[in-house]
Design a protein around this motif. Structure first.
Motif, short mmCIF file in Angstrom:
data_model
loop_
_atom_site.label_atom_id
_atom_site.label_comp_id
_atom_site.label_asym_id
_atom_site.label_seq_id
_atom_site.Cartn_x
_atom_site.Cartn_y
_atom_site.Cartn_z
N VAL A 180 -9.49 0.19 -6.15
CA VAL A 180 -8.29 0.75 -6.80
C VAL A 180 -7.11 0.51 -5.86
CG1 VAL A 180 -7.17 2.79 -7.75
CG2 VAL A 180 -9.66 2.51 -7.98
N TYR A 181 -6.10 -0.20 -6.36
CA TYR A 181 -4.92 -0.56 -5.55
C TYR A 181 -3.69 0.18 -6.09
CZ TYR A 181 -7.91 -4.24 -3.73
OH TYR A 181 -8.94 -4.90 -3.11
N ALA A 182 -2.65 0.23 -5.28
CA ALA A 182 -1.38 0.81 -5.75
C ALA A 182 -0.24 -0.03 -5.19
CB ALA A 182 -1.25 2.27 -5.31
N ALA A 183 0.84 -0.15 -5.96
CA ALA A 183 1.99 -0.95 -5.52
C ALA A 183 3.26 -0.42 -6.17
CB ALA A 183 1.78 -2.42 -5.92
N GLY A 184 4.39 -0.70 -5.52
CA GLY A 184 5.69 -0.33 -6.07
C GLY A 184 6.11 1.07 -5.68
N ASP A 185 6.98 1.66 -6.49
CA ASP A 185 7.59 2.95 -6.14
C ASP A 185 6.59 4.09 -6.01
OD1 ASP A 185 10.01 1.71 -6.19
OD2 ASP A 185 10.90 2.96 -7.74
N CYS A 186 5.37 3.94 -6.57
CA CYS A 186 4.40 5.04 -6.48
C CYS A 186 3.56 4.93 -5.22
CB CYS A 186 3.50 5.08 -7.72
SG CYS A 186 2.45 3.62 -7.89
N ALA A 187 3.66 3.79 -4.50
CA ALA A 187 2.76 3.55 -3.37
C ALA A 187 3.44 3.86 -2.04
CB ALA A 187 2.31 2.09 -3.37
N GLN A 188 2.63 4.17 -1.06
CA GLN A 188 3.15 4.41 0.29
C GLN A 188 2.34 3.61 1.30
OE1 GLN A 188 3.41 8.57 1.36
NE2 GLN A 188 3.50 8.07 3.52
N THR A 189 2.96 2.57 1.85
CA THR A 189 2.30 1.77 2.88
C THR A 189 2.54 2.45 4.23
OG1 THR A 189 4.25 0.45 3.33
CG2 THR A 189 2.80 -0.37 1.62
N LYS A 190 2.04 1.85 5.30
CA LYS A 190 2.27 2.48 6.61
C LYS A 190 3.75 2.45 6.98
CE LYS A 190 1.03 -1.42 9.65
NZ LYS A 190 2.27 -2.13 9.42
N ASP A 191 4.52 1.56 6.31
CA ASP A 191 5.96 1.49 6.59
C ASP A 191 6.78 2.46 5.72
OD1 ASP A 191 5.89 -0.95 8.39
OD2 ASP A 191 4.82 -1.62 6.61
N GLY A 192 6.11 3.20 4.88
CA GLY A 192 6.83 4.19 4.06
C GLY A 192 6.76 3.85 2.59
N ALA A 193 7.46 4.66 1.78
CA ALA A 193 7.43 4.47 0.33
C ALA A 193 8.41 3.37 -0.05
CB ALA A 193 7.80 5.78 -0.35
N GLY A 194 8.23 2.78 -1.23
CA GLY A 194 9.05 1.65 -1.68
C GLY A 194 10.46 2.05 -2.09
N GLY A 195 10.69 2.16 -3.40
CA GLY A 195 12.00 2.58 -3.87
C GLY A 195 12.96 1.43 -4.09
N LEU A 196 12.50 0.19 -3.87
CA LEU A 196 13.37 -0.97 -4.07
C LEU A 196 12.65 -2.05 -4.87
CD1 LEU A 196 14.98 -1.32 -0.53
CD2 LEU A 196 16.15 -0.63 -2.63
N TRP A 197 13.43 -2.78 -5.64
CA TRP A 197 12.91 -3.86 -6.48
C TRP A 197 12.20 -4.91 -5.63
CZ3 TRP A 197 13.09 -4.55 -11.77
CH2 TRP A 197 12.81 -5.82 -12.24
N THR A 198 12.85 -5.33 -4.52
CA THR A 198 12.28 -6.37 -3.67
C THR A 198 10.92 -5.95 -3.11
OG1 THR A 198 13.78 -5.43 -2.05
CG2 THR A 198 14.30 -7.63 -2.84
#
Ligand SMILES: Cc1cc2nc3c(=O)[nH]c(=O)nc-3n(C[C@H](O)[C@H](O)[C@H](O)COP(=O)(O)OP(=O)(O)OC[C@H]3O[C@@H](n4cnc5c(N)ncnc54)[C@H](O)[C@@H]3O)c2cc1C
Length: 402
Positions: free
Chosen positions: A268-286
């Motif tokens: 199960v993967y997550a990507a985009g504004d709902c995901a939080q990588t070690k660098d923080g949450a997204g919030g941007l189109w790029t």
């Protein structure tokens, strides 16, 4: 192989496209809660302003999904996941089994409490429908208040100003765009926006809304209520985490993912504004797009062929009433690092380097000169002290940033 994706925003659709590219045989299904699949959310202010026709906002026609053999379930949310037997259920009754699953459910506008969101005239702008309704309401209104002075508030505020409304911006912090400006660039931008007719209230917040059958007034912390027909609440976003909670995924500010964008549940993967990588949450189109590319690959290949996600530096741009602003990486507003600044009447530039001379952030206001070279150098190029000094001169030769 069955790949299931929840969400048809930039992260979900980019992932579907990538998964198709690397695995021509896979069966790919995308659940799309909205009636419309991927559209350019960053262009919603143009819909508010009425300068972009609705047909032009979509990334792809429906035929594109058919050509790619991606099964798009428009208007159907993914509402239930059973991790024991890898089954999902959609809101229109579909039941599917998945081998790999992507949660790309994005975010919704945050709704801070002192506002009555049931009052007609109160808006958040996240979806196409919001922007179309706001455009319609604006045509018969005289005044609008923006709650917040982030990128979204300024873009919507300028769009409404261009439609002839008198626009007030209320910001709790002491400067506008607190995340994308330095004190220097904020002052310049404030002056410019005020000259364009926007009324900016700093250190001010909304304490309530008044009106019986529709909005009439907003109450403010400075004790000076504003009579208005429109209030746009632009106070950040909240990730959509319902599905993740359902699956009992590890959560923090978003769904916590590892370097492969895999969640705490294998497959199960997550990507985009709902995901939080070690660098923080997204919030941007790029960032949504970059994560979608890696998640799509990893959904569709054997585990030992997965790719690691390399963080994209956060970068935002604002183009209001003919003024360009780009901000990327660490802007060091408290001047703890070394930087070079250049300022004249119309433009402001700041470039920040770390102790090794590596470019870690920059902002460019009122000009696009050097944007391309700075974007390419961010996080990659180390510069010598004399080049840094040169960056504080007006006619710096950006080709030296190599
Ligand atoms: C007005 C506006 C202007 C912006 N301007 C910029 C900009 O200039 N630059 C920039 O970089 N970013 C900008 N952004 C932010 C950018 O648009 C988002 O970061 C990006 O759209 C996030 O993409 P996403 O795919 O993660 O999520 P979303 O775009 O939120 O898409 C997620 C989709 O999943 C759907 N969904 C939710 N739950 C389910 C479910 N259970 N089943 C199925 N579907 C579900 C949602 O309805 C939505 O359609 C802007 C955003 C807005 C609103």
């Amino acid at each position: 192989m069955n790949i299931v994706i929840a969400g048809a925003g930039v992260a979900g659709v980019t992932a579907a496209e990538k998964a198709r590219e690397v695995n021509p045989q896979a069966h790919i299904t995308v659940f799309c809660q909205e009636k419309e699949a991927l559209y350019y959310r960053p262009r919603l202010p143009d819909i508010v302003k009425g300068t972009l026709s609705v047909e032009k906002i979509f990334a792809h026609p429906d035929s594109w999904y058919q050509e790619k053999n991606i099964e798009l379930r428009k208007g159907e949310a993914l509402i239930e996941i059973c991790a024991e037997n890898n089954q999902v259920r959609g809101s229109l009754g579909s039941r599917l089994v998945y081998d790999s699953l992507l949660v790309a459910t994005g975010a919704e506008s945050s709704r801070p409490s002192p506002v009555n969101y049931d009052l007609p005239g109160v808006f958040t702008v996240r979806h196409l429908y919001d922007a179309m309704t706001l455009h319609y309401e604006a045509k018969r209104s005289k005044t609008a208040v923006m709650m917040g002075a982030g990128l979204l508030a300024l873009e919507i505020g300028c769009a409404l100003g261009a439609m002839g409304l008198s626009v007030h911006i209320l910001e709790r912090a002491g400067r506008i765009l607190p995340r994308q400006t330095t004190p220097g660039s904020a002052k310049k931008l404030e002056k410019y926006l005020t000259e364009q007719g926007l009324v900016i209230h700093l250190n001010a917040s909304i304490t309530g809304t008044t009106g019986s059958d529709r909005l009439q007034r907003v109450e403010t912390s400075d004790g000076q209520p504003i009579d208005t027909q429109i209030l746009v609440v632009a106070a950040g976003v909240t990730p959509n985490l319902e599905l993740a909670k359902h699956l009992d995924l590890k959560l923090d500010r978003g769904i916590v993912v590892d370097e492969y964008l895999e969640t705490s549940k294998p497959g199960v993967y997550a990507a985009g504004d709902c995901a939080q990588t070690k660098d923080g949450a997204g919030g941007l189109w790029t960032i949504g797009r970059a994560e979608g590319l890696i998640a799509g690959h990893n959904l569709a290949v054997p585990r030992d062929q997965r790719k690691v996600y390399q963080a994209v530096p956060p970068s935002s741009s604002l183009k209001v009433a003919g003024l360009d602003l780009v901000a990327a990486g660490n802007l060091d507003p408290d001047n703890k690092l070394t930087g070079a600044e250049f300022e004249n009447e119309k433009t402001y530039r700041k470039v920040v380097v770390d102790s090794e001379g590596l470019i870690v952030g920059y902002t460019n206001l009122g000009t696009t000169a050097g944007n391309r070279e700075l974007a390419a150098a961010l996080g990659k190029v180390k510069i010598k002290p004399e080049i840094l000094t040169g960056l504080s001169q007006e006619n710096f030769d950006f080709s030296l940033l190599k």
